[in-house]
Scaffold this motif. Structure first.
Motif, mmCIF file in Angstrom:
data_model
loop_
_atom_site.group_PDB
_atom_site.id
_atom_site.type_symbol
_atom_site.label_atom_id
_atom_site.label_comp_id
_atom_site.label_asym_id
_atom_site.label_seq_id
_atom_site.Cartn_x
_atom_site.Cartn_y
_atom_site.Cartn_z
ATOM 1 N N VAL A 299 19.358 41.928 -26.620
ATOM 2 C CA VAL A 299 18.095 41.776 -25.895
ATOM 3 C C VAL A 299 17.066 41.155 -26.817
ATOM 4 O O VAL A 299 16.966 41.522 -27.989
ATOM 5 N N LEU A 300 16.320 40.193 -26.277
ATOM 6 C CA LEU A 300 15.170 39.635 -26.981
ATOM 7 C C LEU A 300 13.910 40.122 -26.285
ATOM 8 O O LEU A 300 13.802 40.038 -25.065
ATOM 9 N N THR A 301 12.955 40.613 -27.030
ATOM 10 C CA THR A 301 11.700 41.062 -26.439
ATOM 11 C C THR A 301 10.560 40.885 -27.433
ATOM 12 O O THR A 301 10.778 40.489 -28.585
ATOM 13 N N LEU A 302 9.354 41.172 -26.975
ATOM 14 C CA LEU A 302 8.164 41.054 -27.817
ATOM 15 C C LEU A 302 7.708 42.423 -28.302
ATOM 16 O O LEU A 302 8.051 43.453 -27.705
ATOM 17 N N LYS A 303 6.933 42.422 -29.364
ATOM 18 C CA LYS A 303 6.504 43.678 -29.989
ATOM 19 C C LYS A 303 5.739 44.564 -29.013
ATOM 20 O O LYS A 303 5.969 45.771 -28.936
ATOM 21 N N ASN A 304 4.810 43.957 -28.238
ATOM 22 C CA ASN A 304 4.004 44.783 -27.333
ATOM 23 C C ASN A 304 4.841 45.388 -26.209
ATOM 24 O O ASN A 304 4.574 46.490 -25.739
ATOM 25 N N HIS A 305 5.881 44.668 -25.753
ATOM 26 C CA HIS A 305 6.773 45.234 -24.731
ATOM 27 C C HIS A 305 7.571 46.404 -25.314
ATOM 28 O O HIS A 305 7.767 47.429 -24.663
#
Length: 417
Positions: A299-305
């Motif tokens: 999974v790729l995601t962003l820090k805030n998510h």
């Protein structure tokens, strides 16, 4: 009567109507030819003890002045297909239908031979599209043409997109929109398509086949349209296809698919799907971008998510999937993350780019079956590209003059211009 007989000699009975006539006793078949124009014939009625008659629009025509006998009925029953439980039979290679009436002992006492005709009418109006759907829902085999050269033409045609199942706008919840990586308002198919298969006739010797059509339409409404199955007939009469055409890529990316630790499916949560797909193409990775966790290996995601721990990320953690956190939703961050995950070698960027372009061209040729020219390269890189093309069972020749000499990749060898 003499005039009618003379007319019958000049009328050509098409093969399907003639097959219906041949099922009759000889005397009734002769009368049918003499008294009926084949284009008008609707049905033939044979009832035991009654005179045989043929029906045409607005009237009935007697075929004999004697009643139908049991032997007449037996003759017809023996010359048509086997009757089913519904007391119906047909004639092979035709659309004709023969219905039987039986007495209490099961003997046939009446036959109705109804003429079946194939109707040609290109679908171009809303009423014709509705008629096609009605026909398909009743189990009748239907082959038709429609206005529009490609599947995309039909999708945006409000009159004809009912053939594809109809298109409707649906509003998703916030969570579902995030899960899919789409906007809240999306397009979906309303009903099953009228047809199972759609064929684009792109050229006299080239067709594109979309099947199963329901899956193709669903994919097209969610994003890029999936590649159709291409069939091309060569000048020698050989048919070539892009179906099940394996593609061998350059050495580094090829090692990715053979390693079980390298995920073959990436689920981007809150990360631009476009950036992920672009980076995969640039790095030439054998990776699929998924809309949910099913089949995902990472999974790729962003820090805030990740800080908020939404359901999708909690499920990923519970499944033991690695979650790669990006600092920002940028193309460079996505590319760097994929390079780390798949161990892509960046030492020789010129070689990597040249082989990546050749691999992309190989995919395009195998997908479209059309020649592709790639960017000019020096002799060393062209040699590596030639090797990659040969490993994929394609042909290539160098064209142009230095420093613009480049490869032209084709399905089969071409004669030099």
């Amino acid at each position: 009567m003499a005039e009618a007989r003379q007319q019958s000699r000049t009328v050509n009975w098409d093969e399907e109507i003639e097959l219906l006539a041949r099922a009759l006793p000889p005397d009734l078949a002769r009368a049918l030819h003499e008294r009926i124009h084949p284009s008008e014939l609707l049905e033939i009625v044979l009832d035991l003890g009654r005179e045989p008659e043929a029906r045409v629009p607005g009237r009935e025509v007697l075929l004999a002045d004697h009643p139908v006998s049991a032997s007449d009925l037996e003759h017809v029953a023996n010359n048509v297909g086997q009757f089913g439980d519904d007391n119906r039979a047909g004639i092979e290679r035709t659309l004709h239908r023969v219905s039987a009436i039986r007495n209490r002992s099961g003997r046939i006492v009446g036959l109705t031979m109804r003429v079946g005709r194939a109707v040609t009418d290109e679908i171009g109006t809303e009423l014709e599209a509705a008629a096609a759907r009605t026909i398909a829902e009743r189990g009748v085999q239907l082959i038709a043409t429609a206005h529009g050269q490609t599947l995309e033409n039909l999708l945006v045609n409000p009159t004809l997109n009912d053939l594809l199942g109809g298109i409707q706008s649906v509003t998703l919840s916030d969570e579902e929109a995030r899960r899919r990586g789409t906007q809240k308002s999306v397009l979906e198919r309303k009903a099953p398509p009228t047809f199972d298969v759609l064929i684009e006739i792109q050229d006299r010797d080239r067709v594109a086949i979309h099947m199963p059509l329901a899956d193709v339409v669903d994919t097209a409404l969610r994003g890029p349209m999936q590649t159709p199955k291409i069939r091309v007939r060569t000048r020698e009469g050989r048919v070539i296809s892009n179906v099940d055409a394996p593609i061998v890529v350059a050495s580094e990316p090829a090692s990715v698919s053979s390693s079980p630790s390298k995920p073959l499916g990436i689920f981007p949560y809150g990360v631009s799907r476009h950036h992920v797909e672009q980076s995969i193409r640039e790095l030439d990775l054998p990776v699929k971008v998924l809309g949910n966790l099913d089949g995902a290996g990472a999974v790729l995601t962003l820090k805030n998510h990740y800080r908020r721990r939404p359901d999708s990320l909690r499920q990923a953690e519970s499944r033991g999937l690695p979650i790669h956190i990006l600092k920002s939703n940028s193309a460079s961050q996505v590319r760097d993350a994929l390079s780390r995950i798949y161990g892509v070698d960046k030492q020789d960027e010129a070689t990597t780019r040249a082989l990546a372009e050749a691999a992309a061209a190989v995919r395009q040729v195998k997908t479209t079956l059309r020649p592709v020219e790639i960017s000019p390269q020096n002799a060393y890189l062209r040699r590596l590209q030639h090797q990659l093309v040969a490993e994929n069972d394609l042909s290539a020749r160098s064209t142009g003059k230095e420093p613009q000499r480049r490869l032209r990749i084709t399905m089969s060898p071409e004669e030099p211009a």
